[in-house]
Write an enzyme that holds these catalytic residues in place. Structure first.
Site, PDB file in Angstrom:
ATOM      1  N   LYS A  96      73.049  44.333  66.484  1.00 49.62           N
ATOM      2  CA  LYS A  96      72.965  45.714  66.019  1.00 49.62           C
ATOM      3  C   LYS A  96      74.041  45.851  64.948  1.00 49.62           C
ATOM      4  CE  LYS A  96      74.097  50.414  67.105  1.00 49.62           C
ATOM      5  NZ  LYS A  96      74.608  51.388  68.096  1.00 49.62           N
ATOM      6  N   GLY A 157      78.659  59.983  68.922  1.00 50.99           N
ATOM      7  CA  GLY A 157      79.479  60.635  69.938  1.00 50.99           C
ATOM      8  C   GLY A 157      79.415  62.151  69.948  1.00 50.99           C
ATOM      9  N   ALA A 183      72.420  57.144  68.084  1.00 47.11           N
ATOM     10  CA  ALA A 183      73.562  58.045  67.861  1.00 47.11           C
ATOM     11  C   ALA A 183      73.151  59.511  67.902  1.00 47.11           C
ATOM     12  CB  ALA A 183      74.269  57.763  66.544  1.00 47.11           C
ATOM     13  N   GLY A 184      73.928  60.268  68.621  1.00 48.34           N
ATOM     14  CA  GLY A 184      73.755  61.720  68.641  1.00 48.34           C
ATOM     15  C   GLY A 184      73.014  62.260  69.837  1.00 48.34           C
ATOM     16  N   ALA A 205      74.308  55.882  74.547  1.00 52.17           N
ATOM     17  CA  ALA A 205      75.491  55.277  75.169  1.00 52.17           C
ATOM     18  C   ALA A 205      76.287  56.365  75.876  1.00 52.17           C
ATOM     19  CB  ALA A 205      76.338  54.548  74.126  1.00 52.17           C
TER      20      ALA A 205
END
Lengths: 255, 62
Positions: A96, A157, A183-184, A205
């Site tokens: 990634k 994040g 992300a997000g 994550a």
């Protein structure tokens, strides 16, 4: 079981999870069980800054596919070396690819990203780039041989979900390779929306690892990914400006 | 001689190889001066004054 394919490889799920933000390695087992993820990301760091927590051994015991990232790299040179080290340490040529422009916004550096992607593809890597939600850049990344594109929904994040759903749709329309929303993600509805817009998978994550109940959020995201994909292919009704009755108008009492 | 191990100064004996610096081979990779040294070459790769050695492994990450 095959849920999807990337670069001709079967993956067992459309929810991908990152281990970033884990407060305890011992949570990995229950998160993986709840998420049944297509793959699991890790970072690559100096051993001197790494706890001997046995994360890698635990992931290997769980039988999940491990995807190393190049998180925190600020140049193509750093990212390429990190990917090469990851290949050596983890025995995978998948990466990634993250190349950020600065440590505040954590936004991708498009120029360095494309440069690193081209170099790594040439070196035989299967490259999954973390990218801005930009259809032109996505196409350029595919042109140099990336196996998927991973547009951001909102900055890393933030948990804001999809700041610009139309941009994600545009990326989807621009490329034929898998699109993985990265992300997000903050909660289940974000993951469902990403899938409704045509993403092939969602990576989460800290939405999981920093939730009060990580395994429960993993289960919620998994259900949302499934729901969003079902809805995408169910053929939703159009959005209308004016009302349209669902009950028949004929035969009403008193007419 | 003086080398840099994971960004910190370290004094090692002349003739030290990469192998001597690696705690355990499992899940670990090494670069010397920005080039990856495959595990099969750790024992035969001697270090020189001022070499920058990076030893990495998997950690949590998103």
């Amino acid at each position: 079981m095959r849920a999807m394919q990337v670069a001709g490889v079967d993956l067992p799920g459309r929810l991908w999870i990152g281990t970033g933000g884990l407060t305890s390695t011992s949570l990995v087992g229950e998160i993986v069980e709840a998420a049944r993820p297509g793959l699991v990301t890790v970072s690559v760091r100096r051993t001197s800054d790494t706890e001997r927590g046995g994360l890698l051994d635990m992931l290997r015991a769980l039988g999940v596919r491990i995807l190393p990232n190049t998180a925190g790299c600020l140049s193509a040179r750093e990212a390429v070396l990190t990917a090469q080290l990851a290949r050596e340490a983890l025995e995978t040529d998948w990466v990634k690819l993250e190349v950020i422009g600065d440590e505040t916004s954590l936004m991708p550096d498009a120029v360095e990203l494309l440069d690193a992607a081209e170099t790594l593809v040439r070196q035989g890597f299967t490259v999954l780039p973390y990218t801005s939600a930009d259809p032109v850049l996505a196409r350029r990344l595919v042109d140099v041989g990336c196996a998927a594109v991973m547009p951001l929904g909102s900055p890393i994040g933030t948990g804001r979900g999809l700041d610009d759903p139309r941009a994600i749709e545009a990326v989807r329309a621009a490329v034929a390779v898998p699109v993985v929303l990265d992300a997000g993600i903050g909660t289940a509805s974000d993951a469902a929306l990403a899938m409704e817009l045509g993403c092939d998978a969602v990576l989460a994550a800290t939405a999981i690892t920093r939730a009060d109940r990580p395994a429960q959020m993993a289960a919620a995201l998994r259900a949302a990914v499934d729901a969003g994909r079902l809805a995408r292919h169910a053929g939703r009704i159009p959005r209308l400006t004016t009302a349209r009755a669902s009950s028949p108008m004929a035969g009403r009492v008193g007419t | 001689m003086n080398i840099h191990l994971n960004g910190r100064p370290r004094v090692v004996a002349d003739g030290t190889t990469v192998q001597a610096l690696v705690p355990s081979a499992r899940g670990v990779a090494v670069a010397v001066n920005g080039a990856v040294v495959p595990a099969s070459s750790w024992g035969s790769t001697g270090l020189s004054e001022d070499d920058a050695v990076e030893i990495v492994t998997a950690q949590q990450g998103g």
